[in-house]
Scaffold this motif. Structure first.
Motif, PDB file in Angstrom:
ATOM      1  N   ARG A   1      -3.569   2.276  -1.808  1.00  0.00           N
ATOM      2  CA  ARG A   1      -2.183   2.516  -2.197  1.00  0.00           C
ATOM      3  C   ARG A   1      -1.954   4.021  -2.275  1.00  0.00           C
ATOM      4  O   ARG A   1      -2.887   4.786  -2.520  1.00  0.00           O
ATOM      5  CB  ARG A   1      -1.859   1.856  -3.543  1.00  0.00           C
TER       6      ARG A   1
ATOM      7  N   SER B   1       0.809  -1.220   0.000  1.00  0.00           N
ATOM      8  CA  SER B   1       0.000   0.000   0.000  1.00  0.00           C
ATOM      9  C   SER B   1       0.842   1.271   0.000  1.00  0.00           C
ATOM     10  O   SER B   1       0.383   2.324  -0.442  1.00  0.00           O
ATOM     11  CB  SER B   1      -0.930   0.007   1.217  1.00  0.00           C
TER      12      SER B   1
ATOM     13  N   ALA C   1       0.108  -2.846  -5.998  1.00  0.00           N
ATOM     14  CA  ALA C   1      -1.224  -2.835  -5.388  1.00  0.00           C
ATOM     15  C   ALA C   1      -2.322  -2.492  -6.391  1.00  0.00           C
ATOM     16  O   ALA C   1      -2.106  -1.794  -7.378  1.00  0.00           O
ATOM     17  CB  ALA C   1      -1.262  -1.852  -4.220  1.00  0.00           C
TER      18      ALA C   1
END
Length: 614
Positions: free
Chosen positions: A288, A239, A276
């Motif tokens: 993210r 993330s 992500a």
């Protein structure tokens, strides 16, 4: 118009026009039209749509982004990618993936013997194969066979015992040998649910001490020239970009040090997966904090700087980001079978000639409520309900009074929401958090959305139509399994609002997006619900066509997969019907025919809508 956060998660793959959600490609077909088309062909229950053009789109985006970053920074290494089959091994995904990546250095990654067989069969010529995970001698021999038939294959070593087995097999089988990769156990870790994939205590990889010993073993066995790649992985769905940058610096320095130690054929750094996907439907809840361009730019720039500072060759870059490639290509469609509060209508109200005073007051509130007094009357009705439920517990009112209480509260809530539906009143939001509509969906979350059940992973969800009408019901979603975990509860921090529809008169479908990564391969047969009917939607110049349609398994097929003797089951049931003393001969034949029909259908529910079976 309610857009259900489509600007956050859809990446322009889907758009809303004229109150329906459409594929943003070609003639832009509406999903509701595709669903109706398939259902008219007789395929009911949940549906899984695949869009092969979105697979190709993601592959192209990945390669374009890294090639652009390499041009920007004048990077001298090459870019390669593999798709990790553990993310989605389904042939209706894998085969279009390989077709769409012809001409690119894009192959497959295997983590088991079965996956390696798939990779050996379908990886395009000159595209790479990588093998991760724990391996026995037989799996390593498969890697040597792959090298013998011309594949560019790298066996990534997870432990020194595997390296010793490779050395043994190399002596037995001779040239050509597969390339050898070493997985590094970094100190750097990722973020989120899957962060434990990285770090010094992670499941896979060699410590610095083991790495030095591996180099020594390769030298002694005259196999150091086959050591071409180092690999690391800090977790799926990274993330935050910061841990990746830290990991790249760490692995870049390890790469340079190994080359200085004599590993001159080490030319590749495999950064594993982790790129992500944005699943959020709500602003401020992003999954993210970076773009694909930033991701590729940081990887390329960091490795270039390290190579420059260490005076070493810029490595080829490998990536294994399967979620990014596969998530968006599949959409789960679930018909809504029932709205549970619809049992609370005026027909359900059975008032007596003489009612308890609080019930009489609630009925008066319901009849006289207006936009001006809606919030006040709502609060009064909720207070009355609490008092009446207490009176029931103490034995002062009966079950009919309790029923009338529940019905009146729901009628008042629905009337208040209707009166104030164009206002964002805080009291309405709070009430909707407390009293949600329960939507029963004809699907199994355990089968089709296992990451929701197991990991709390959210997937974007929205209705296929009515998107030009404001939804008024705070929604919790229930699947048809007999398990209380088969529920997506209403979350006030990430609320889902749906329409108040009468599903006995009109159809209402919900779509779950970004379900193409992991969900199919992890799905379980809880209650023996099988995979939905699935198909690919091929977008053509003049419209679309349905391709590769695979119907959900029948009840007999599911039982057969569990190693039940289905012929014996049929024989036993037939004998029980024939032996029944409760049935005459005509009725026995009728029931037997009905039973055979049911056994030849899938196990999802069938309800009556406008006189037709779901």
């Amino acid at each position: 118009m309610v857009d259900y956060g489509i600007k956050f998660w859809s990446n322009d793959d889907f758009i809303i026009e004229n109150g329906v959600i459409k594929v943003n490609y070609g003639k832009k077909p509406a999903l509701i039209d595709i669903v109706k088309d398939v259902r008219e062909k007789g395929f009911k229950g949940p549906l899984l749509m695949r869009f092969p053009h979105l697979i190709e789109k993601q592959v192209n985006k990945l390669f374009d982004s890294f090639h652009h970053s390499m041009q920007t920074y004048k990077y001298k290494g090459n870019f390669h990618a593999v798709f990790p089959l553990k993310v989605n091994q389904m042939p209706h995904f894998v085969l279009p993936l390989m077709n769409s990546s012809v001409g690119k250095s894009y192959g497959l990654e295997a983590g088991s013997k079965s996956e390696l067989i798939i990779a050996m069969a379908y990886t395009n010529k000159n595209a790479p194969i990588t093998v991760n995970g724990f391996k026995d001698k037989e799996m390593i021999k498969l890697g040597f066979i792959a090298a013998n038939i011309g594949h560019s294959i790298t066996l990534t070593i997870e432990g020194l015992n595997e390296l010793e087995t490779i050395i043994q097999v190399a002596k037995e089988m001779g040239e050509p040998h597969p390339n050898i990769g070493l997985r590094i156990r970094l100190h750097s870790t990722g973020t989120g649910i899957w962060a434990k994939s990285g770090g010094i205590n992670s499941k896979f990889g060699l410590t610095s001490t083991e790495l030095l010993e591996a180099i020594s073993l390769l030298e002694k066995s005259n196999l150091l020239h086959k050591f071409t790649m180092i690999h690391f992985h800090i977790g799926s769905q990274i993330s935050d970009i910061s841990p990746l940058k830290k990991a790249i610096r760490e692995v870049g320095n390890i790469y340079a040090e190994l080359r200085k130690m004599g590993a001159k054929n080490l030319t590749a750094v495999n950064i594993g997966g982790g790129l992500a996907v944005e699943y959020t439907q709500h602003e401020g809840n992003n999954n993210r904090n970076y773009t694909l361009s930033e991701f590729s730019g940081d990887v390329v720039f960091s490795l270039k700087e390290i190579a420059k500072n260490k005076k070493e060759k810029e490595p080829d870059i490998f990536i294994e980001s399967g979620r990014f490639i596969s998530a968006n290509h599949a959409v789960l469609i679930a018909p809504v079978l029932e709205l549970f509060s619809q049992e609370y209508d005026e027909k359900a109200l059975k008032l007596k000639e003489k009612n308890p005073p609080l019930i009489a007051e609630m009925f008066d509130l319901y009849k006289t409520i207006s936009e001006k007094n809606a919030i006040e009357y709502l609060h009064d009705s909720l207070d009355h309900m609490e008092s009446l439920l207490t009176l029931f517990d103490l034995g002062y009112i009966d079950l009919q009074d309790r029923s009338n209480t529940e019905v009146l509260v729901h009628l008042i809530i629905k009337k208040v929401i209707k009166l104030l539906k164009h206002k964002n009143h805080n009291d309405i939001i709070r009430i909707q958090e407390q009293v949600q509509e329960r939507y029963l969906l004809n699907c199994s979350f355990f089968q089709s959305l296992p990451d929701y059940w197991g990991l709390g992973q959210n997937f974007p969800v929205m209705p296929l139509d009515r998107l030009n009408k404001k939804p008024t019901r705070s929604a919790s979603l229930w699947d048809i399994t007999c398990d209380s975990d088969g529920e997506i509860a209403f979350d006030s921090s990430k609320p889902l609002y749906l329409h108040d529809v009468d599903v006995t008169k009109e159809e209402y479908f919900l779509a779950f997006f970004l379900v193409g990564a992991y969900q199919e391969v992890l799905g379980m047969r809880h209650n023996l619900f099988t995979h939905p009917t699935e198909f690919s939607v091929i977008i053509k110049e003049k419209g679309y066509e349905i391709d590769r349609l695979l119907e959900a398994q029948t009840i007999l097929d599911v039982l057969d997969d569990l190693d039940y003797d289905t012929k014996e089951i049929e024989r036993i049931l037939k004998q029980k019907i024939e032996d029944s003393l409760l049935l005459d001969e005509d009725r026995k034949k009728e029931i037997l025919g009905q039973l055979y029909i049911m056994l030849s259908e899938n196990g999802y529910l069938r309800t009556i809508i406008n006189g037709e079976k779901e």
